[in-house]
Design a protein around this motif. Structure first.
Motif, PDB file in Angstrom:
ATOM      1  N   ASN A 114      24.326   2.501 -24.372  1.00  0.00           N
ATOM      2  CA  ASN A 114      23.503   2.469 -23.173  1.00  0.00           C
ATOM      3  C   ASN A 114      23.437   3.887 -22.594  1.00  0.00           C
ATOM      4  N   PHE A 115      22.225   4.406 -22.441  1.00  0.00           N
ATOM      5  CA  PHE A 115      22.075   5.782 -21.948  1.00  0.00           C
ATOM      6  C   PHE A 115      22.641   5.972 -20.556  1.00  0.00           C
ATOM      7  N   GLN A 116      22.849   4.894 -19.793  1.00  0.00           N
ATOM      8  CA  GLN A 116      23.444   5.035 -18.465  1.00  0.00           C
ATOM      9  C   GLN A 116      24.866   5.586 -18.532  1.00  0.00           C
ATOM     10  N   ASP A 117      25.497   5.437 -19.702  1.00  0.00           N
ATOM     11  CA  ASP A 117      26.855   5.950 -19.873  1.00  0.00           C
ATOM     12  C   ASP A 117      26.892   7.472 -19.978  1.00  0.00           C
ATOM     13  N   TRP A 118      25.753   8.093 -20.263  1.00  0.00           N
ATOM     14  CA  TRP A 118      25.706   9.553 -20.318  1.00  0.00           C
ATOM     15  C   TRP A 118      25.716  10.092 -18.889  1.00  0.00           C
ATOM     16  N   ALA A 119      26.689  10.918 -18.577  1.00  0.00           N
ATOM     17  CA  ALA A 119      26.860  11.450 -17.220  1.00  0.00           C
ATOM     18  C   ALA A 119      25.598  12.094 -16.647  1.00  0.00           C
ATOM     19  N   PRO A 120      24.756  12.779 -17.413  1.00  0.00           N
ATOM     20  CA  PRO A 120      23.566  13.386 -16.811  1.00  0.00           C
ATOM     21  C   PRO A 120      22.520  12.371 -16.324  1.00  0.00           C
ATOM     22  N   TRP A 121      22.535  11.158 -16.855  1.00  0.00           N
ATOM     23  CA  TRP A 121      21.480  10.206 -16.506  1.00  0.00           C
ATOM     24  C   TRP A 121      21.434   9.922 -15.003  1.00  0.00           C
ATOM     25  N   ARG A 122      22.570   9.687 -14.406  1.00  0.00           N
ATOM     26  CA  ARG A 122      22.596   9.272 -12.998  1.00  0.00           C
ATOM     27  C   ARG A 122      22.092  10.361 -12.053  1.00  0.00           C
ATOM     28  N   PRO A 123      22.596  11.597 -12.117  1.00  0.00           N
ATOM     29  CA  PRO A 123      22.031  12.623 -11.227  1.00  0.00           C
ATOM     30  C   PRO A 123      20.580  12.959 -11.567  1.00  0.00           C
ATOM     31  N   LEU A 124      20.200  12.830 -12.824  1.00  0.00           N
ATOM     32  CA  LEU A 124      18.795  13.066 -13.171  1.00  0.00           C
ATOM     33  C   LEU A 124      17.881  12.003 -12.567  1.00  0.00           C
ATOM     34  N   VAL A 125      18.350  10.769 -12.501  1.00  0.00           N
ATOM     35  CA  VAL A 125      17.573   9.714 -11.847  1.00  0.00           C
ATOM     36  C   VAL A 125      17.398  10.053 -10.371  1.00  0.00           C
ATOM     37  N   VAL A 126      18.480  10.458  -9.726  1.00  0.00           N
ATOM     38  CA  VAL A 126      18.416  10.819  -8.304  1.00  0.00           C
ATOM     39  C   VAL A 126      17.423  11.957  -8.086  1.00  0.00           C
ATOM     40  N   GLU A 127      17.581  13.035  -8.842  1.00  0.00           N
ATOM     41  CA  GLU A 127      16.726  14.203  -8.639  1.00  0.00           C
ATOM     42  C   GLU A 127      15.267  13.923  -9.011  1.00  0.00           C
ATOM     43  N   PRO A 176       0.831  -1.213   0.000  1.00  0.00           N
ATOM     44  CA  PRO A 176       0.000   0.000   0.000  1.00  0.00           C
ATOM     45  C   PRO A 176       0.864   1.261   0.000  1.00  0.00           C
ATOM     46  N   GLY A 177       0.416   2.255  -0.764  1.00  0.00           N
ATOM     47  CA  GLY A 177       1.123   3.526  -0.814  1.00  0.00           C
ATOM     48  C   GLY A 177       2.377   3.508  -1.670  1.00  0.00           C
ATOM     49  N   SER A 178       2.529   2.473  -2.493  1.00  0.00           N
ATOM     50  CA  SER A 178       3.723   2.414  -3.341  1.00  0.00           C
ATOM     51  C   SER A 178       3.387   2.829  -4.766  1.00  0.00           C
ATOM     52  N   HIS A 179       4.419   3.258  -5.471  1.00  0.00           N
ATOM     53  CA  HIS A 179       4.286   3.726  -6.849  1.00  0.00           C
ATOM     54  C   HIS A 179       5.481   3.207  -7.638  1.00  0.00           C
ATOM     55  N   VAL A 180       5.257   2.789  -8.867  1.00  0.00           N
ATOM     56  CA  VAL A 180       6.351   2.340  -9.713  1.00  0.00           C
ATOM     57  C   VAL A 180       6.918   3.543 -10.460  1.00  0.00           C
ATOM     58  N   PHE A 181       8.226   3.687 -10.393  1.00  0.00           N
ATOM     59  CA  PHE A 181       8.926   4.718 -11.146  1.00  0.00           C
ATOM     60  C   PHE A 181      10.055   4.051 -11.915  1.00  0.00           C
ATOM     61  N   ASP A 182       9.967   4.064 -13.222  1.00  0.00           N
ATOM     62  CA  ASP A 182      10.955   3.425 -14.078  1.00  0.00           C
ATOM     63  C   ASP A 182      11.969   4.464 -14.541  1.00  0.00           C
ATOM     64  N   ALA A 183      13.192   4.356 -14.057  1.00  0.00           N
ATOM     65  CA  ALA A 183      14.250   5.312 -14.395  1.00  0.00           C
ATOM     66  C   ALA A 183      14.644   5.232 -15.863  1.00  0.00           C
ATOM     67  N   GLU A 184      14.176   4.208 -16.558  1.00  0.00           N
ATOM     68  CA  GLU A 184      14.436   4.131 -18.001  1.00  0.00           C
ATOM     69  C   GLU A 184      13.813   5.329 -18.725  1.00  0.00           C
ATOM     70  N   LYS A 185      12.712   5.842 -18.180  1.00  0.00           N
ATOM     71  CA  LYS A 185      12.062   7.012 -18.792  1.00  0.00           C
ATOM     72  C   LYS A 185      12.998   8.216 -18.794  1.00  0.00           C
ATOM     73  N   VAL A 186      13.845   8.316 -17.791  1.00  0.00           N
ATOM     74  CA  VAL A 186      14.831   9.397 -17.751  1.00  0.00           C
ATOM     75  C   VAL A 186      15.810   9.226 -18.913  1.00  0.00           C
ATOM     76  N   GLY A 187      16.217   7.985 -19.146  1.00  0.00           N
ATOM     77  CA  GLY A 187      17.098   7.704 -20.273  1.00  0.00           C
ATOM     78  C   GLY A 187      16.441   8.002 -21.609  1.00  0.00           C
ATOM     79  N   GLU A 188      15.151   7.678 -21.710  1.00  0.00           N
ATOM     80  CA  GLU A 188      14.422   7.959 -22.948  1.00  0.00           C
ATOM     81  C   GLU A 188      14.341   9.462 -23.210  1.00  0.00           C
ATOM     82  N   THR A 189      14.206  10.235 -22.149  1.00  0.00           N
ATOM     83  CA  THR A 189      14.188  11.693 -22.305  1.00  0.00           C
ATOM     84  C   THR A 189      15.526  12.176 -22.855  1.00  0.00           C
TER      85      THR A 189
END
Length: 172
Positions: free
Chosen positions: A51-64, A25-38
């Motif tokens: 692999n979009f994970q190799d782009w340096a902005p992907w990781r901090p964007l996932v966090v934020e 209860p109270g959970s939500h799915v968030f797929d960080a792949e959408k950040v990569g797609e952006t």
């Protein structure tokens, strides 16, 4: 809290995440792949990579993004996302920790032959060379750091519902 479902492509993270959401209860799915797609939408400006994970902005964007989504919706975020590069995982988990966000890191595991059979027999996505290419990378990460860093949930002989139940049982 974030429940991060790691593991290689084709192991069942997305299916498990949806089932965990139903059980928690109270959970939500968030797929960080959408950040990569952006980021892929601005691809001409980014260096070529497999692999979009190799782009340096992907990781901090996932966090934020995760931080802001969690602040907005509350509860628990269930994040099904493969991260096999230890440096990338440290950057993401460290960023979340810096914001005081607890992360429960679980790795969905299956033996390589099982993974290959699942990928080749996938009736929704079909056989995927991209997913197959990561079976060996996952095995390497599992041996060198990943299994030591997370709670491992073996999916080899379990249904998706059984895996989801085990994930929920592993939560505080």
């Amino acid at each position: 809290m974030i429940v991060w479902l790691n593991g290689t492509h084709g192991v069942g993270k997305t299916t498990t995440a949806a089932l965990v959401q139903e059980l928690l209860p109270g959970s939500h799915v968030f797929d960080a792949e959408k950040v990569g797609e952006t980021l892929m939408d601005v691809r001409p400006a980014l260096p070529p990579t497999g692999n979009f994970q190799d782009w340096a902005p992907w990781r901090p964007l996932v966090v934020e993004t995760a931080r802001h989504v969690l602040d907005f919706v509350g509860g628990t975020l269930v994040m099904p996302m493969t991260v096999l590069v230890e440096e990338y995982w440290r950057e993401i988990s460290g960023g979340l920790a810096a914001h005081g966000i607890p992360v429960r890191h679980l790795v969905l595991h299956a033996e390589p032959d099982t993974l290959r059979a699942r990928i080749l027999g996938d009736t929704v996505l079909g056989p995927s060379p991209f997913r197959l290419a990561y079976v060996d990378a996952y095995a390497h990460a599992a041996r060198t750091w990943l299994h030591a860093d997370a709670q491992v949930v073996d999916t080899t002989h379990r249904t998706a519902a059984e895996v989801a139940a085990q994930v929920v049982a592993a939560l505080p």
